[in-house]
Design a protein around this motif. Structure first.
Motif, short mmCIF file in Angstrom:
data_model
loop_
_atom_site.label_atom_id
_atom_site.label_comp_id
_atom_site.label_asym_id
_atom_site.label_seq_id
_atom_site.Cartn_x
_atom_site.Cartn_y
_atom_site.Cartn_z
N ASN A 1 0.87 -1.18 0.00
CA ASN A 1 0.00 0.00 0.00
C ASN A 1 0.90 1.22 0.00
O ASN A 1 1.47 1.60 1.02
N CYS B 1 0.81 4.40 0.30
CA CYS B 1 -0.08 5.46 0.75
C CYS B 1 0.65 6.68 1.30
O CYS B 1 0.04 7.71 1.58
N THR C 1 -3.83 7.92 4.93
CA THR C 1 -2.38 7.77 4.89
C THR C 1 -1.83 7.56 6.29
O THR C 1 -2.55 7.75 7.28
#
Length: 400
Positions: free
Chosen positions: A87, A89, A236
């Motif tokens: 991920n 992010c 995030t």
């Protein structure tokens, strides 16, 4: 009796990465890994946050700075190349007061010296990245920070090593070394070279070989709390400005590889090395040793241990724990949290002479053995470049 060119003690991310690098350099090596548990990554390697850090927290002269920067890129590429979930992010580091802006400025200076991409963003730009963010005036954005499942990474490494003809012995704890033989479980193994990557027990094993005598491991317990209301309140990773005098980054939001949200970790002083839950794995010898050093730290107040311990113990209060995270966001449902996640233990090296925490990698060895005494956080991110460093050091030692 089996004989190997190199025997590695410990099947965490460091032991696995060293084996991987050794086999890439010389596929003919007879290589074995000894692991006391029934599977890889059962301790720090499988219980960490899963965050691939960018490398801006550390001073430019540290090994951590270089290995984290390079390791972030290498681990990201490893996951992308092998279809391992990641991920990407990013991370925001926020200031909760005007005074904390100085801390952000120091992090930016370190990032620039370390060659790490870290960007200033104002409040409006920060809100575009994370609408729920709360920061004073500005924040720092790390676009290369990602999240992975550390167990998935370690399992993939294990599968690869088996294909590379590395022998991995599970349920085989190291018990001693005598007359050139490694004793582990029911095995007696002849090893031309031994690499000790035993994490929580690396210091004890090193002492058998007369290395690491001035160090001991002090365990700190890390606990996370899962946000179960939804996966959308946070986009995030969100971190506070850390106290750079100690190696802990404070309670923060982690966006996991599967999009879940968790807060943590704690850095609560533990009383034995595998002090995960209650009296589980209680060891009276470890308790007396660890408690003795923690009492010394409390009395001397080395690295402000008293306030650290006091502040960390308060985090056992669920409401207080949530309030620490709440400072960094605009809205959060205090009742939206579920259960605590599986705790981890940080194997933090203590210099017994100075009573200071060792904040960088420490290895010692000779032409027969090498001991990784402090595979300090973020060792998971650092694993691949650190493995090369260890092997280069082994080659250098074997020549002498």
């Amino acid at each position: 009796m089996d004989k190997y060119d190199i025997v590695i003690i410990g099947a965490g991310i460091i032991g696995l990465s060293i084996a991987f690098e050794l086999k890439k350099r010389d596929s003919s090596l007879a290589l074995a890994i000894l692991e006391k548990e029934s599977q890889v990554a059962q301790h720090s390697s499988g219980r960490n946050s899963g965050v691939l850090h960018a490398g801006f927290y550390y001073t430019a002269d540290s090994l951590k700075a270089r290995f984290t920067r390079d390791g972030n890129t290498e681990m990201t590429n490893y996951c992308l190349d092998r279809g391992i979930k990641i991920n990407r992010c990013g991370k925001l580091v926020v200031a909760t007061s005007v005074e904390e802006i100085q801390g952000l400025e120091e992090l930016k200076r370190r990032a620039d010296r370390n060659g790490v991409n870290l960007l200033w963003v104002d409040e409006r730009e920060a809100a575009q990245i994370e609408p729920n963010i709360r920061t004073v005036e500005k924040a720092l954005y790390s676009p290369t920070t990602s999240s992975v499942d550390p167990m998935e990474v370690c399992q993939k490494l294990k599968e690869t090593l088996i294909q590379m003809r590395v022998d991995i012995f599970f349920n085989t704890p190291y018990t001693g070394y005598k007359n050139g033989l490694v004793m582990a479980g029911e095995l007696k193994i002849k090893a031309d070279y031994i690499i000790n990557a035993a994490g929580l027990y690396a210091d004890k094993i090193a002492h058998d070989f007369n290395f690491g005598k001035k160090y001991t491991i002090i365990p700190f317990k890390g606990v996370y709390l899962k946000y179960t209301k939804n996966k959308t309140d946070i986009r995030t990773n969100i971190y506070p400005v850390p106290n750079l005098a100690n190696p802990f980054l404070g309670v923060h939001f982690t966006k996991t590889v599967d999009g879940n949200i968790k807060i943590g970790p704690t850095a609560i002083p533990a009383f034995w090395r595998e002090n995960y839950l209650g009296m589980q794995n209680f060891n009276i010898g470890e308790f007396l040793l660890v408690a003795g050093y923690e009492m010394k730290l409390f009395i001397t107040n080395s690295f402000n241990f008293r306030s650290l311990a006091s502040n960390e113990m308060k985090k056992y209060n669920r409401r207080h724990f949530i309030q620490l995270a709440e400072k960094m966001v605009r809205h959060l449902d205090k009742d939206g949290f579920g259960d605590y996640l599986r705790p981890g233990i940080r194997a933090q090296l203590l210099n017994k002479e100075s009573l200071e925490l060792v904040q960088d990698f420490i290895i010692e060895g000779d032409n027969r053995t090498l001991h990784i005494l402090n595979a300090v956080s973020p060792a998971f991110t650092c694993a691949f470049p650190f493995a090369r460093f260890v092997i280069d050091k082994m080659i250098e030692l074997k020549r002498n």
